[in-house]
Write a protein that holds these residues in place. Sequence first.
Motif, mmCIF file in Angstrom:
data_model
loop_
_atom_site.group_PDB
_atom_site.id
_atom_site.type_symbol
_atom_site.label_atom_id
_atom_site.label_comp_id
_atom_site.label_asym_id
_atom_site.label_seq_id
_atom_site.Cartn_x
_atom_site.Cartn_y
_atom_site.Cartn_z
ATOM 1 N N MET A 1 -67.943 -67.686 37.456
ATOM 2 C CA MET A 1 -67.077 -67.523 36.287
ATOM 3 C C MET A 1 -67.388 -66.226 35.532
ATOM 4 S SD MET A 1 -65.199 -69.985 36.638
ATOM 5 C CE MET A 1 -64.194 -69.756 35.146
ATOM 6 N N THR A 2 -68.633 -65.833 35.566
ATOM 7 C CA THR A 2 -69.040 -64.660 34.803
ATOM 8 C C THR A 2 -68.181 -63.446 35.131
ATOM 9 O OG1 THR A 2 -71.234 -65.536 35.096
ATOM 10 C CG2 THR A 2 -71.057 -63.360 34.111
ATOM 11 N N SER A 3 -68.002 -63.220 36.454
ATOM 12 C CA SER A 3 -67.291 -62.015 36.835
ATOM 13 C C SER A 3 -65.822 -62.131 36.442
ATOM 14 C CB SER A 3 -67.427 -61.785 38.331
ATOM 15 O OG SER A 3 -66.837 -62.862 39.023
ATOM 16 N N GLY A 4 -65.272 -63.323 36.543
ATOM 17 C CA GLY A 4 -63.879 -63.499 36.200
ATOM 18 C C GLY A 4 -63.614 -63.213 34.727
ATOM 19 N N GLU A 5 -64.629 -63.444 33.920
ATOM 20 C CA GLU A 5 -64.465 -63.200 32.486
ATOM 21 C C GLU A 5 -64.775 -61.752 32.111
ATOM 22 O OE1 GLU A 5 -66.048 -67.726 31.572
ATOM 23 O OE2 GLU A 5 -67.219 -65.979 30.940
ATOM 24 N N GLY A 6 -65.236 -61.004 33.128
ATOM 25 C CA GLY A 6 -65.700 -59.647 32.845
ATOM 26 C C GLY A 6 -64.645 -58.793 32.158
ATOM 27 N N GLU A 7 -63.442 -58.873 32.668
ATOM 28 C CA GLU A 7 -62.425 -57.996 32.105
ATOM 29 C C GLU A 7 -62.126 -58.373 30.658
ATOM 30 O OE1 GLU A 7 -57.932 -56.489 33.186
ATOM 31 O OE2 GLU A 7 -59.297 -57.210 34.722
ATOM 32 N N ILE B 1 -71.159 -55.356 35.223
ATOM 33 C CA ILE B 1 -71.058 -54.910 36.623
ATOM 34 C C ILE B 1 -72.067 -55.666 37.482
ATOM 35 C CG2 ILE B 1 -71.397 -52.950 38.187
ATOM 36 C CD1 ILE B 1 -70.436 -51.121 35.870
ATOM 37 N N LEU B 2 -73.273 -55.852 36.956
ATOM 38 C CA LEU B 2 -74.299 -56.562 37.730
ATOM 39 C C LEU B 2 -73.914 -58.024 37.938
ATOM 40 C CD1 LEU B 2 -77.599 -55.036 36.307
ATOM 41 C CD2 LEU B 2 -76.606 -54.723 38.587
ATOM 42 N N ASP B 3 -73.361 -58.655 36.896
ATOM 43 C CA ASP B 3 -72.903 -60.041 37.041
ATOM 44 C C ASP B 3 -71.837 -60.139 38.131
ATOM 45 O OD1 ASP B 3 -74.548 -61.125 35.147
ATOM 46 O OD2 ASP B 3 -73.054 -61.156 33.545
ATOM 47 N N ALA B 4 -70.876 -59.209 38.068
ATOM 48 C CA ALA B 4 -69.798 -59.224 39.061
ATOM 49 C C ALA B 4 -70.353 -58.970 40.458
ATOM 50 C CB ALA B 4 -68.748 -58.170 38.703
ATOM 51 N N ALA B 5 -71.339 -58.096 40.553
ATOM 52 C CA ALA B 5 -71.920 -57.776 41.862
ATOM 53 C C ALA B 5 -72.664 -58.979 42.431
ATOM 54 C CB ALA B 5 -72.859 -56.575 41.736
ATOM 55 N N ARG B 6 -73.424 -59.675 41.591
ATOM 56 C CA ARG B 6 -74.146 -60.869 42.067
ATOM 57 C C ARG B 6 -73.166 -61.910 42.582
ATOM 58 N NH1 ARG B 6 -78.293 -59.522 38.342
ATOM 59 N NH2 ARG B 6 -77.019 -60.057 36.563
ATOM 60 N N GLU B 7 -72.099 -62.098 41.821
ATOM 61 C CA GLU B 7 -71.071 -63.061 42.235
ATOM 62 C C GLU B 7 -70.463 -62.646 43.582
ATOM 63 O OE1 GLU B 7 -69.626 -65.663 40.326
ATOM 64 O OE2 GLU B 7 -67.789 -66.011 41.474
ATOM 65 N N ALA B 8 -70.110 -61.372 43.691
ATOM 66 C CA ALA B 8 -69.440 -60.896 44.904
ATOM 67 C C ALA B 8 -70.377 -60.922 46.110
ATOM 68 C CB ALA B 8 -68.901 -59.479 44.684
ATOM 69 N N PHE B 9 -71.608 -60.445 45.929
ATOM 70 C CA PHE B 9 -72.552 -60.437 47.048
ATOM 71 C C PHE B 9 -72.916 -61.866 47.440
ATOM 72 C CE2 PHE B 9 -73.866 -56.054 45.448
ATOM 73 C CZ PHE B 9 -73.196 -55.392 46.461
ATOM 74 N N ARG C 1 -71.054 -64.506 47.130
ATOM 75 C CA ARG C 1 -69.929 -65.219 47.722
ATOM 76 C C ARG C 1 -69.530 -64.627 49.072
ATOM 77 N NH1 ARG C 1 -65.964 -68.391 45.093
ATOM 78 N NH2 ARG C 1 -66.919 -67.854 43.111
ATOM 79 N N ARG C 2 -69.542 -63.285 49.171
ATOM 80 C CA ARG C 2 -68.967 -62.631 50.351
ATOM 81 C C ARG C 2 -70.005 -61.936 51.219
ATOM 82 N NH1 ARG C 2 -63.613 -62.127 49.895
ATOM 83 N NH2 ARG C 2 -63.661 -60.478 51.446
ATOM 84 N N GLY C 3 -71.214 -61.768 50.722
ATOM 85 C CA GLY C 3 -72.204 -61.027 51.494
ATOM 86 C C GLY C 3 -72.092 -59.535 51.233
ATOM 87 N N TYR C 4 -73.122 -58.832 51.648
ATOM 88 C CA TYR C 4 -73.233 -57.415 51.310
ATOM 89 C C TYR C 4 -72.100 -56.583 51.894
ATOM 90 C CZ TYR C 4 -75.227 -52.709 51.151
ATOM 91 O OH TYR C 4 -75.431 -51.372 50.953
ATOM 92 N N THR C 5 -71.812 -56.785 53.182
ATOM 93 C CA THR C 5 -70.837 -55.921 53.844
ATOM 94 C C THR C 5 -69.416 -56.157 53.329
ATOM 95 O OG1 THR C 5 -72.182 -55.862 55.849
ATOM 96 C CG2 THR C 5 -69.883 -55.255 56.080
ATOM 97 N N SER C 6 -69.062 -57.438 53.127
ATOM 98 C CA SER C 6 -67.676 -57.754 52.771
ATOM 99 C C SER C 6 -67.341 -57.463 51.313
ATOM 100 C CB SER C 6 -67.387 -59.233 53.059
ATOM 101 O OG SER C 6 -67.568 -59.493 54.426
ATOM 102 N N ALA C 7 -68.328 -57.516 50.437
ATOM 103 C CA ALA C 7 -68.054 -57.283 49.018
ATOM 104 C C ALA C 7 -67.823 -55.786 48.789
ATOM 105 C CB ALA C 7 -69.217 -57.785 48.170
ATOM 106 N N SER C 8 -66.665 -55.441 48.208
ATOM 107 C CA SER C 8 -66.364 -54.026 48.018
ATOM 108 C C SER C 8 -66.671 -53.584 46.592
ATOM 109 C CB SER C 8 -64.883 -53.752 48.319
ATOM 110 O OG SER C 8 -64.078 -54.290 47.292
ATOM 111 N N ALA D 1 -63.263 -54.288 39.680
ATOM 112 C CA ALA D 1 -62.130 -55.036 39.132
ATOM 113 C C ALA D 1 -62.606 -56.282 38.399
ATOM 114 C CB ALA D 1 -61.159 -55.421 40.257
ATOM 115 N N ALA D 2 -63.564 -57.003 39.002
ATOM 116 C CA ALA D 2 -64.068 -58.224 38.379
ATOM 117 C C ALA D 2 -64.787 -57.912 37.073
ATOM 118 C CB ALA D 2 -64.995 -58.963 39.342
ATOM 119 N N ALA D 3 -65.410 -56.752 37.005
ATOM 120 C CA ALA D 3 -66.135 -56.371 35.786
ATOM 121 C C ALA D 3 -65.211 -55.697 34.777
ATOM 122 C CB ALA D 3 -67.297 -55.437 36.129
ATOM 123 N N GLY D 4 -63.956 -55.434 35.184
ATOM 124 C CA GLY D 4 -63.003 -54.807 34.274
ATOM 125 C C GLY D 4 -63.295 -53.346 33.998
ATOM 126 N N VAL D 5 -63.834 -52.658 34.995
ATOM 127 C CA VAL D 5 -64.121 -51.235 34.807
ATOM 128 C C VAL D 5 -63.545 -50.441 35.975
ATOM 129 C CG1 VAL D 5 -66.265 -51.749 33.574
ATOM 130 C CG2 VAL D 5 -66.328 -51.276 36.047
#
Lengths: 212, 212
Positions: free
Chosen positions: B1-7, B26-34, B36-43, B49-53
Motif C-alpha cells: 500500500m505504501t507505494s500506491g499512496e506515494g503519489e 522512492i525507497l518504499d516503492a522500490a521495496r514494494e516493487a522488488f 513483488r516482481r524481483g530485481y530484473t522485472s521491476a523497472s 510512478a509508484a512514488a509519484g516522481v
Amino acid sequence: MTSGEGEAKGGRTGRRPGDAGTREAILDAAREAFGRRGYTSASLRAVAAAAGVDPSLVLHYFGSKQALFVAAVDLPIRPREVLPGVLAGDPAGAGARVVRFFVGIWDAAANRGAFLALIRSAVSDEPAARMLHDLLTADGPEAALRDLGFPDPELRAALVGSQLVGLAFARYVIRLEPLASADADAVATLIGPTVQRYLHGDLPVPTPEERP
Amino acid sequence: MTSGEGEAKGGRTGRRPGDAGTREAILDAAREAFGRRGYTSASLRAVAAAAGVDPSLVLHYFGSKQALFVAAVDLPIRPREVLPGVLAGDPAGAGARVVRFFVGIWDAAANRGAFLALIRSAVSDEPAARMLHDLLTADGPEAALRDLGFPDPELRAALVGSQLVGLAFARYVIRLEPLASADADAVATLIGPTVQRYLHGDLPVPTPEERP
C-alpha cells in the motif's frame, strides 16, 4: 533450452495428443516458465507456446494451472515413501544419511530445475508457498515422521525443513562457499549433526504465541 | 500500500527534490516493487510512478537500478558492526543470542518487507543473488567472524547463513508450524545449539570438488 526446442521437436512433427512425449514437453516448458517467472506470472498460454502445443491441450492433460504446477515441480522422490528407508539402520547416523540423500537428489542436475521452480514460486506466490508448505507437512516429511512414530513430528519436520531448505538456498541459489563446492559427504559431516538433533534430540515443544 | 499512496502523499503536494521524504517514498516503492516482481522485472519507471516522481529523480538520488536495490533492501543492521556485540559475553550462549537477535529483527514488521524483497529477488535474479552473497560474506557475517578472530570464518558464516536463511524461509515465507508461531526465545532454544556448533564447534573444512 528444453522448452525453447519444444516446438521444433514436438508440435510440428506429427506428435499426437496421446504421446507421452507431448506431456513431457509441456512439463519441461512449465518447469522453465515457473522457475523463471514464478507461479503467478507464468501463463498457460506461454507454456503451451513454448511446448509447441495448443493451450487447450495443456488443460486436456492437466486440468488447471495449479495441477500443472504440481505436476511440473513433482518431486522426483516421495519423502513419505523414501524417508523410512533413509532413516532405517543405525539411528546415530540418521542425520548424516538424510543430508547426504538430500544433497544427492539436488546435485542431480535433472532434478534441480524442478526444485528451483518450486522454491522460486514459493517465495513470490502465495499459492505456491501453500503447496510447498503441504509438501513439507501433510504430504511429506511430517507425515513420514508421524508414520515412523517419532514424537512431535510437526516440530521435527519443520526444523529439518528449515535447515535443508536453507542448505539448498546457500549451496544452489546464492552459492556460498565452501558449501557450494563441497562434496555430499563433506556436507553431511557438517550439517548431519544438526539434522540428527532435530530428528532424535530432546526438544522443547514451543507453545504458539501471537506476533504482531 | 505504501507505494500506491506515494503519489498522493508526495509528488503532488509540492515536495521538493531535496526532501528526505521523497527519497523515502522512492525507497518504499522500490521495496514494494522488488519484493513483488524481483530485481530484473521491476523497472525504474514503475518505481518512479509508484512514488509519484519523475524517473530522472530516481537516478538523481540513487544513480542506478543496482544502487537503488542496495539502498531499498538496506538491512536495518550492519552484521559486521552488530555481531561483535551479540557474540560478546558467555561463548556458550552465543548461538542462542544470534538466533534471538535474528528473529527479533525479522519479527519487526517494518523490516520484513526489505528482507523478503532481498530473498525474493535473490531467488529469481542472478544480480540480486550475487548481492545477497556479498552481504553474507565480504560485507557481512563472514567479515565479522574474521574480524573477531574465528577460525574458518568463511565456512562458519556459510553454515550459520544456511540455517538462518532457512529459518526465515520456514517461519516467514511458508510459515511452517510450530516455528511460525513460536516466540523468539523458543526459537532460540530450538535452533541456538545449531548456530552454536557452527560458530564454536570443531568442524572439518571441506575441500572443493567439481560437481556436474
